[in-house]
Design a protein around this motif. Structure first.
Motif, PDB file in Angstrom:
ATOM      1  N   GLU A 102       4.670   7.265  33.784  1.00  0.00           N
ATOM      2  CA  GLU A 102       5.433   6.143  33.236  1.00  0.00           C
ATOM      3  C   GLU A 102       5.817   5.154  34.339  1.00  0.00           C
ATOM      4  O   GLU A 102       5.768   3.926  34.125  1.00  0.00           O
ATOM      5  CB  GLU A 102       6.676   6.677  32.535  1.00  0.00           C
ATOM      6  N   ALA A 103       6.184   5.681  35.519  1.00  0.00           N
ATOM      7  CA  ALA A 103       6.529   4.795  36.632  1.00  0.00           C
ATOM      8  C   ALA A 103       5.324   3.977  37.071  1.00  0.00           C
ATOM      9  O   ALA A 103       5.440   2.784  37.380  1.00  0.00           O
ATOM     10  CB  ALA A 103       7.068   5.618  37.792  1.00  0.00           C
ATOM     11  N   ALA A 104       4.155   4.602  37.074  1.00  0.00           N
ATOM     12  CA  ALA A 104       2.943   3.882  37.461  1.00  0.00           C
ATOM     13  C   ALA A 104       2.589   2.818  36.426  1.00  0.00           C
ATOM     14  O   ALA A 104       2.165   1.710  36.785  1.00  0.00           O
ATOM     15  CB  ALA A 104       1.788   4.865  37.627  1.00  0.00           C
ATOM     16  N   PHE A 105       2.771   3.122  35.139  1.00  0.00           N
ATOM     17  CA  PHE A 105       2.503   2.131  34.089  1.00  0.00           C
ATOM     18  C   PHE A 105       3.458   0.947  34.205  1.00  0.00           C
ATOM     19  O   PHE A 105       3.065  -0.209  33.980  1.00  0.00           O
ATOM     20  CB  PHE A 105       2.622   2.772  32.710  1.00  0.00           C
ATOM     21  N   VAL A 106       4.704   1.223  34.555  1.00  0.00           N
ATOM     22  CA  VAL A 106       5.686   0.143  34.724  1.00  0.00           C
ATOM     23  C   VAL A 106       5.279  -0.779  35.869  1.00  0.00           C
ATOM     24  O   VAL A 106       5.466  -2.000  35.814  1.00  0.00           O
ATOM     25  CB  VAL A 106       7.093   0.739  34.966  1.00  0.00           C
ATOM     26  N   ASP A 107       4.668  -0.182  36.898  1.00  0.00           N
ATOM     27  CA  ASP A 107       4.230  -0.982  38.054  1.00  0.00           C
ATOM     28  C   ASP A 107       2.931  -1.727  37.784  1.00  0.00           C
ATOM     29  O   ASP A 107       2.422  -2.419  38.675  1.00  0.00           O
ATOM     30  CB  ASP A 107       4.047  -0.076  39.272  1.00  0.00           C
ATOM     31  N   GLY A 108       2.371  -1.580  36.573  1.00  0.00           N
ATOM     32  CA  GLY A 108       1.175  -2.331  36.199  1.00  0.00           C
ATOM     33  C   GLY A 108      -0.123  -1.579  36.295  1.00  0.00           C
ATOM     34  O   GLY A 108      -1.201  -2.187  36.155  1.00  0.00           O
ATOM     35  N   ALA A 109      -0.069  -0.289  36.513  1.00  0.00           N
ATOM     36  CA  ALA A 109      -1.308   0.494  36.617  1.00  0.00           C
ATOM     37  C   ALA A 109      -1.881   0.774  35.235  1.00  0.00           C
ATOM     38  O   ALA A 109      -1.144   0.879  34.256  1.00  0.00           O
ATOM     39  CB  ALA A 109      -1.032   1.818  37.336  1.00  0.00           C
ATOM     40  N   ASN A 110      -3.192   0.877  35.152  1.00  0.00           N
ATOM     41  CA  ASN A 110      -3.826   1.256  33.895  1.00  0.00           C
ATOM     42  C   ASN A 110      -4.072   2.773  33.890  1.00  0.00           C
ATOM     43  O   ASN A 110      -3.749   3.480  34.847  1.00  0.00           O
ATOM     44  CB  ASN A 110      -5.136   0.485  33.677  1.00  0.00           C
ATOM     45  N   THR A 111      -4.664   3.252  32.800  1.00  0.00           N
ATOM     46  CA  THR A 111      -4.854   4.706  32.653  1.00  0.00           C
ATOM     47  C   THR A 111      -5.750   5.272  33.753  1.00  0.00           C
ATOM     48  O   THR A 111      -5.481   6.358  34.293  1.00  0.00           O
ATOM     49  CB  THR A 111      -5.460   5.020  31.272  1.00  0.00           C
ATOM     50  N   TRP A 112      -6.819   4.571  34.078  1.00  0.00           N
ATOM     51  CA  TRP A 112      -7.734   5.054  35.112  1.00  0.00           C
ATOM     52  C   TRP A 112      -7.042   5.114  36.469  1.00  0.00           C
ATOM     53  O   TRP A 112      -7.245   6.072  37.233  1.00  0.00           O
ATOM     54  CB  TRP A 112      -8.961   4.162  35.181  1.00  0.00           C
TER      55      TRP A 112
END
Length: 284
Positions: free
Chosen positions: A179-189
């Motif tokens: 979730e933290a990575a998604f918040v920073d703009g990362a995609n699933t890959w």
């Protein structure tokens, strides 16, 4: 404190003695195989002994210089390594999807994967032989007696085991990191490669080692679905049993040489084994 230490000392000594004896019992067949590989036929059939009085190097030099042995060894290394890499990659993708996504019936799907390993391998011999020789054929190209055929086949049986092994590893990685990575703009890959992959390295190492060893040691399918080009080192050992007798010295020498790649693989990934086997075993 001294009283407690006195009570614990016998238990520790007994445990040490137990593991020493267990280790000796485990290593005894390997030592005997080495002893046989170091003797000539005259020594083996004349006065067999556990001790090695002289080393008969011809068993090893004849094996190492044999083109057939070299081909078998290369086939085994290519097949086992390719299978381990492919299975580990597919298992990581599968376990990430089963762990992070709400898939309908994913628990049933997860259980179904392991049922592929419940039946005896011999049950699949005839269907696989017909598929490899009659069905999966394009012109003169067929999967029978090919490296790619064995790699795909081993994936069928090793992939369910790898998924079960990695499921606990991926589940043990907190979802909050995703979730933290998604918040920073990362995609699933990016989450999979930058977050999950580094943290799951110990588990991936153990899974890769085990699948590599399974593919390296497999005999039944390799003996049935290969003839010349893709024969592995385990099937090559049977060639020392002939109508005129068994060359025990060369067979033992070849068997000892087959241990070397496995020991190298285990040695390179040894530090990951304990961490990988215990990762995700304890949950809060």
């Amino acid at each position: 404190m001294m009283r407690h230490l006195g009570k614990r000392a016998p238990a520790s000594l007994g445990s040490i003695l137990f593991w020493i004896i267990a280790s000796l019992i485990t290593l005894l067949p390997i030592y005997w195989m080495f002893a046989v590989s170091a003797k000539s036929r005259v020594q083996l059939f004349g006065s067999p002994s556990f001790l090695i009085s002289s080393f008969f190097t011809e068993n090893y030099t004849s094996t190492l210089s044999d083109p057939a042995f070299q081909r078998y060894m290369i086939n085994s290394i290519v097949i086992a390594t390719s299978n381990a890499l492919l299975v580990t990659t597919l298992a990581l993708l599968a376990t990430y999807a089963l762990s992070r996504f709400k898939l309908p019936g994913k628990e049933n799907l997860f259980f179904w994967t392991i049922t592929n390993r419940m039946a005896p391998p011999a049950v699949f011999l005839l269907p696989l032989f017909l598929l490899y020789t009659q069905v999966f054929v394009v012109a003169d190209v067929k999967l029978f007696d090919t490296r790619i055929g064995l790699i795909f086949l081993y994936c069928v049986f090793n992939l369910p085991f790898a998924i079960w092994t990695l499921r606990g590893v991926v589940d043990g990685i907190p979802k909050e990191l995703d979730e933290a990575a998604f918040v920073d703009g990362a995609n699933t890959w990016q989450v999979l490669t930058k977050v999950i992959l580094p943290l799951a390295k110990p588990g991936l190492a153990v899974t890769g080692i085990l699948t590599w060893v399974f593919a390296w040691n497999e005999y039944l399918f390799a003996a049935t679905l290969t003839s010349v080009n893709a024969r592995t080192i385990t099937t090559g050992l049977a060639e020392f049993v002939t109508v005129t007798g068994t060359n025990w010295g060369r067979m033992a020498a070849t068997a000892m040489l087959t241990l070397v790649p496995a020991l190298l693989v285990l040695g390179m990934a040894q530090r990951h084994i304990v961490a990988g086997l215990t990762f995700g075993a304890v949950k809060e």
